[in-house]
Every structure is written in structure tokens, then in C-alpha cells.
Design an enzyme around this catalytic site. Sequence first.
Site, PDB file in Angstrom:
ATOM      1  N   GLU A 178       0.818  -1.223   0.000  1.00 14.86           N
ATOM      2  CA  GLU A 178       0.000   0.000   0.000  1.00 14.86           C
ATOM      3  C   GLU A 178       0.850   1.270   0.000  1.00 14.86           C
ATOM      4  O   GLU A 178       0.740   2.107   0.917  1.00 14.86           O
ATOM      5  CB  GLU A 178      -0.929   0.015   1.221  1.00 14.86           C
ATOM      6  CG  GLU A 178      -1.881  -1.149   1.286  1.00 14.86           C
ATOM      7  CD  GLU A 178      -2.958  -0.992   2.361  1.00 14.86           C
ATOM      8  OE1 GLU A 178      -2.849  -0.071   3.190  1.00 14.86           O
ATOM      9  OE2 GLU A 178      -3.913  -1.772   2.349  1.00 14.86           O
TER      10      GLU A 178
ATOM     11  N   GLU B 296      -5.317  -8.591   0.784  1.00 10.60           N
ATOM     12  CA  GLU B 296      -5.904  -8.315   2.107  1.00 10.60           C
ATOM     13  C   GLU B 296      -7.386  -8.049   1.916  1.00 10.60           C
ATOM     14  O   GLU B 296      -7.778  -7.347   0.980  1.00 10.60           O
ATOM     15  CB  GLU B 296      -5.306  -7.058   2.771  1.00 10.60           C
ATOM     16  CG  GLU B 296      -3.958  -7.217   3.397  1.00 10.60           C
ATOM     17  CD  GLU B 296      -3.446  -5.920   4.045  1.00 10.60           C
ATOM     18  OE1 GLU B 296      -4.254  -5.128   4.577  1.00 10.60           O
ATOM     19  OE2 GLU B 296      -2.222  -5.720   4.001  1.00 10.60           O
TER      20      GLU B 296
END
Length: 460
Positions: free
Chosen positions: A164, A361
Site C-alpha cells: 500500500e 488483504e
Amino acid sequence: MYKFPENFLWGAATSAPQSEGHGSKNGKTPTTWDKWYELSPDKFTPNQGPETTSNMYNMYKDDAKLMSDISMNSFRTSISWARLLPDGKTVNEEAVTFYRDYFTELLKNNVKPVINLFHFDMPWWLMEKGGWEARESVDAFAFYAKTAFELFGDQVDTWATFNEPIVHVECGYLYGYHYPAIHDFKKAIQVGYNTIMAHTKAVAAYKELKQEGKIGIILNVSPCYSRGETEGDALAAKQADLLNTKSFLDPVVLGEFPVELKELLAANDLLPETVAGDKELIAENKVDFIGLNYYQPRRVQEPKEKLVGNATDPSDFYIPYIWPERKMNEYRGWEIYPEALYDVAIMMKEDYGNIPWFVSENGMGVAQEERFMDESGQIQDDYRIEFMMDHLKELHRGIEAGSNCFGYHTWTFIDCWSWLNGYTNRYGFYRMELDDNFERTLKKSGIWFKELAETNGFKG
Ligand code: BGP
């Protein structure tokens, strides 16, 4: 019955800083998280810093067995840069022994390690030189990446460079949630750009070594939906997508930045400084796969006031829109919208050449889970099973439509420490007690996941 493709990865993700513990021991030097907690503990959940987390540094052997107990066939964690190279140059032999043994245990338990290199954990020595703002960080990261490939490439064949990356950009340089917690749009763009260059040079280093494996990156994706009432709303969604999604996905998968993003930045005097040869490097070093973390959609509308040509914040392009029908995970304040996972699958197929990708995720953080403990001590987290099922149905629909998805990882395996919320919200298949033994207990969702992994699907 929802059946998934053969050899589908079923597993969970965590990160070194959120799971290892031993934050200041065994040769590791501090990261921005360790230092920030020391300097400004008021920014954190009281008494819940990054020092111990889930104690996997000591418990990885038992933990690998716990993974195999619920038939996880894969697990993502990260290497701690500040542990492996405490000063950025010298290898910490204790860290090498630790990671080699950790990965051996995973492999012995038939759990494929998916190893990431950077999960928000900037070493303090580099932060003192400017962190990702400084071009020096690009080569420092490439050196770290090459060192990791050389040391662990015989055990690990699936690597990710960053987790991320837009999060350390926006949280550190726009929204105040990560160190250095400043607000400067131009610096934010430079940090993002240097991060992409660091990623690119790491990919180049991997390819040069000619190891038999694959390298990718983990991005958070929040598909963008506009309020949809005006042309301005549509433009807001487009610009939000350019800044948040295409800014990373395009260079890493397609090998170039979107022209419209460059135009938007140029028009607002936000273009980053670049170095000759960068463009070619980006074009030559595309990823082999993508990991996408999906939690929530992004809903936007046009800003009330338009600043033409001198944007100082993303809110000059788009502002949040609250969809009246939204369903919320109130504990985390995130919308639950599984349908977006289908849209993501189709986006990867249609806009990104159907590159192999996986859900790296997805999960639901819930506070005070002890409320749901039955007499035997097991957390009855049916809400989490429902959450996974709803998302997997949409993912399945995307795969049926031809999207090249090869796995599903949840956040997370064992309840772990969170950057902003300490141990408040729990996400794990295993509950972790905050006591001296770090006791782990299987939740109902772990049992459900075991069957899911073993049958490679589930009954809807
Ligand atoms: C992702 C991060 C993870 C993890 C997760 C849950 O964005 O990659 O590190 O923290 O979100 O979020 P939180 O801990 O904020 O509840």
C-alpha cells in the site's frame, strides 16, 4: 457451490512491524513507528506501541503450525528493513538466521511464504535524511531489496516490493496519520514518485539476479464511485482514480504514468523532480503480478469550490460522498461493499491486460470480540464468515467472467497491532490475549476458513 481455480492461494497477511515484536532487540534499529511512539505516545492508543505486537519473533515455529492447522497454503509477511540492515549497509546475521528459520518453518508446514519488503516501516536513519522525500532513498531501498533476494531467494519465490505505498504518501504527507505527519501536496507527490522509483529499481535488481520467482507489488484499491448527479461528479471520480489508483497501477503494470495524471499535476504545479532514465526504467521493469488489498470503496462528489490551477489538497479535486444506503463496519468506520470486488476483477481484466493478481488483504476489524466468546472460549465471529463469503461470491463472479485472480488472503492470521488503533479492532483467525503468554485461540472463522481452503470453495 463456489469453486475456485486450481492451486488457488488461501491464506492471510501480516507485516513485520505488526507481528514480530522485539522492536528494539536483536540488532534492529528504530523505524519511524518506534521513534514516533517514543516521541509522541499521545498519537497512539494508550500503552499500545510497536514493541511487542504478536511476538512472532519468538513464536513463529508454533505459529507456522497454527497456519497449517487451518490449512492455510500461503502467508504474507514482510522483512523488517531496519532489522536486516540496521544501518542500511551492514547485514545483521541474527536477522538472517531468524528469517531463514522462519521461512523454513513455513515451508515445512506447506505454507508458501509471500514476502514483502516495505510495510510502512521507514528506518529512522533514513528518515533523518528525508525518508522517501530524498532521492537517496531509492538506491538505499534497491540495495536492501537486492540483499534480501540474495539471502532468501532460495526459500522465497514470490516477492512484493511495497505494501500500500499510497498510504505512506497520504498518511505521512497529507492527512497526519503517519510520521512525519505534515501537509504538503507537492512533497506527497515527490514521495509517491520516489517510492515508484524505489519499487522499479528493486524489480530491476530482482530481474538481474535471474532467480526463478515472481515479483510484484501490493496496492490498496478502493474503486471509485461518484455521487453521479453532475458532470463535475464524474470528473471528481475520474481524478480520484487517477491520483489514488492509476498513479501506481499504471506505471507498475503498464510501464508508464497516465497522460491525464501528468496533465493534472502539471496544471497544478505538482509535477515531481525526476532523473534522466527513470522513464525507461519504469517501462522496462513491469511487475509479474499484483496484490490488491480491498476493504472499502471510495465514494466521491465534486468539491463545492473549485480551485483551478493551485490545488493544495486532493479535496480540491474530489470530496467524500456519503451514500445513503451504505452498510458500515462501524468499528473501523469503513463501508462494506463486496460488489466492488467484482468491479476490481473486471478492471484488472480489461484495463491491465488480465495480469495475474490476488486479493492480498480483505477483512473485518471488530472491537471487544470477547463479547462473542462461547462457553468453550471460542469467539463466534459469524459476522467475519459472512463478510468473507459475501466478498468471495463477488470475487468468484469476477473469476467466472475471466479475471486472472490466483488467490485470497485475509487480514489477518493472528490478531495484531494496528498503526492507528493498537489492539482495539481484531481481525485474526486466532484471537490473541494481551498477556505475557500471547495466548492464541482459534475463532469460528478459522474453522470455516480451513474447510474453505481444503475444499477450494464453499457452499453459498
Ligand atoms: C491495511 C494495512 C494493514 C492493516 C490493515 C487493517 O491497510 O496494510 O497493515 O493495518 O489495513 O487496518 P487497521 O489496522 O487500520 O484497522
